[in-house]
Design an enzyme around this catalytic site. Structure first.
Site, PDB file in Angstrom:
ATOM      1  N   ASN A 134      -3.136   5.824  -0.886  1.00 35.61           N
ATOM      2  CA  ASN A 134      -2.684   6.350   0.461  1.00 35.61           C
ATOM      3  C   ASN A 134      -1.985   7.187   1.203  1.00 35.61           C
ATOM      4  O   ASN A 134      -1.840   8.337   2.200  1.00 35.61           O
ATOM      5  CB  ASN A 134      -1.963   5.032   0.901  1.00 35.61           C
ATOM      6  CG  ASN A 134      -2.881   3.681   1.049  1.00 35.61           C
ATOM      7  OD1 ASN A 134      -3.910   4.173   2.097  1.00 35.61           O
ATOM      8  ND2 ASN A 134      -2.487   2.440   1.002  1.00 35.61           N
ATOM      9  N   HIS A 164      -2.083  -3.237  -6.253  1.00 33.67           N
ATOM     10  CA  HIS A 164      -2.980  -2.135  -5.414  1.00 33.67           C
ATOM     11  C   HIS A 164      -4.593  -3.034  -4.737  1.00 33.67           C
ATOM     12  O   HIS A 164      -5.315  -1.783  -5.418  1.00 33.67           O
ATOM     13  CB  HIS A 164      -2.321  -1.034  -4.820  1.00 33.67           C
ATOM     14  CG  HIS A 164      -2.854  -0.742  -3.096  1.00 33.67           C
ATOM     15  ND1 HIS A 164      -3.065   0.520  -2.897  1.00 33.67           N
ATOM     16  CD2 HIS A 164      -3.267  -1.128  -1.833  1.00 33.67           C
ATOM     17  CE1 HIS A 164      -3.586   0.600  -1.731  1.00 33.67           C
ATOM     18  NE2 HIS A 164      -3.569  -0.245  -1.064  1.00 33.67           N
ATOM     19  N   GLU A 178      -5.152  -0.098  -7.627  1.00 37.13           N
ATOM     20  CA  GLU A 178      -4.098   0.910  -8.276  1.00 37.13           C
ATOM     21  C   GLU A 178      -3.380   0.091  -9.180  1.00 37.13           C
ATOM     22  O   GLU A 178      -2.538  -1.297  -8.205  1.00 37.13           O
ATOM     23  CB  GLU A 178      -3.337   1.626  -7.025  1.00 37.13           C
ATOM     24  CG  GLU A 178      -4.622   2.238  -6.433  1.00 37.13           C
ATOM     25  CD  GLU A 178      -3.794   3.170  -5.651  1.00 37.13           C
ATOM     26  OE1 GLU A 178      -3.300   4.264  -5.619  1.00 37.13           O
ATOM     27  OE2 GLU A 178      -3.307   2.776  -4.504  1.00 37.13           O
ATOM     28  N   SER A 187       0.833  -1.231  -0.444  1.00 34.53           N
ATOM     29  CA  SER A 187       0.197   0.142   0.091  1.00 34.53           C
ATOM     30  C   SER A 187       0.952   1.333  -0.406  1.00 34.53           C
ATOM     31  O   SER A 187      -0.009   2.737  -0.007  1.00 34.53           O
ATOM     32  CB  SER A 187      -1.216   0.247   0.934  1.00 34.53           C
ATOM     33  OG  SER A 187      -0.300  -0.267   2.001  1.00 34.53           O
TER      34      SER A 187
END
Length: 294
Positions: free
Chosen positions: A202, A152, A164, A131
């Protein structure tokens, strides 16, 4: 960009057996969507009890879908039948692509990728569900950096539609295209992110969560009031502190540390209260206590 040549051009059609490292909440979710998409899956973890627990979670998820009429009982059995458990990393020699979904620990991921590089054939794509850790650093642990990519998924994987797809500096077009197409085959919507700490999701989400922890730390509001403001004021489905408990406070801290170390910017400094909770073992839902009690 330099063109990379391979002995044989691979496509998504060549991906028939999919390896997953980790049978926890992310790993078992990835295994489930891969098997539901028709792939044979090898789900690996360090202990058989972890693998069995992961399989039980998948069974529970699929049973819920059957009960709701979204899935037939025969389809459930077929999906489960495509998932094989493993406790030996060398079993990944049978995979056409592997995604690593282990704990967000850089040293652990580095070792896994070194071992996968040794176990898997040269054409196999090695993806990471990290992440926040830069893909280039992970790829550098292997002899095939052009075959390493970020994939991700969001938690919970069977429900959340986003993946992602993150290219490292050496990731080839072929690797990217296969990973993108596979994300779509899994029923997900891929989004491309470049290789910076935290990527897109993130880099935006975790500083917000961290700021919510600072609000609690500074007694700006109670945990309930902080979450209520974000749910009702910003139309978020879940408040940031409740979301942190779902993600795992140790994972939140690891991502914030990656952002802070990567950018050396004080705005990414993890809140001391987050450190305190993690040190106390209050990691959220998985331990029964975080910002809330479960």
């Amino acid at each position: 960009m330099e063109t990379l040549f391979f002995e044989k051009e691979h496509t998504m059609a060549d991906i028939k057996t999919f390896g997953v490292i980790g049978a926890g909440q992310m790993g078992n979710g990835i295994a489930q969507v891969a098997a539901a998409a028709g792939l044979d899956v090898i789900m690996n973890d360090i202990k058989s009890e972890f693998v069995e627990k992961g399989l039980a979670v998948i069974d529970k998820n699929l049973t819920r879908s059957v009960d709701k009429g979204k899935l037939g009982a025969d389809e459930k059995d077929a999906i489960l039948g495509r998932i094989k458990g493993s406790t030996e990393l060398k079993d990944m020699a049978a995979a056409d692509m592997v995604v690593e979904a282990a704990t967000e620990d850089e040293g652990l991921k580095f070792q896994i990728f070194k071992d996968l590089d040794a176990a898997c054939a040269g054409h196999v794509i090695l993806a990471t569900n990290t992440s926040s850790i830069p893909i280039g650093r992970i790829a550098a642990q292997t002899s095939r950096p052009e075959k390493v990519i970020g994939m991700h998924f969001m938690n919970p994987v069977p429900v959340m539609r986003l993946v992602e797809v993150i290219r490292g500096i050496a990731t080839s077009d072929e690797t990217f295209e296969i990973t993108w197409a596979l994300s779509e085959k899994f029923g997900k919507t891929p989004a491309q992110a470049n290789d910076f700490p935290g990527f897109i999701a993130n880099r935006i989400l975790l500083p917000m969560i961290n700021e919510a922890v600072y609000c609690l730390y500074h007694s700006v509001g109670s945990r309930e009031d902080i979450d209520t403001v974000m749910k009702l004021g910003m139309n978020h489905p879940m408040g940031p502190l409740a979301l942190a408990d779902l993600i795992g406070l140790d994972t939140c801290l690891a991502i914030m540390e990656t952002l802070y170390n990567g950018f050396k910017d004080s705005k990414y400094r993890p809140c001391p209260l987050l450190y305190k909770y993690v040190e106390a073992g209050w990691l959220g839902r998985k331990t029964g206590r975080g910002f809330y009690e479960f």
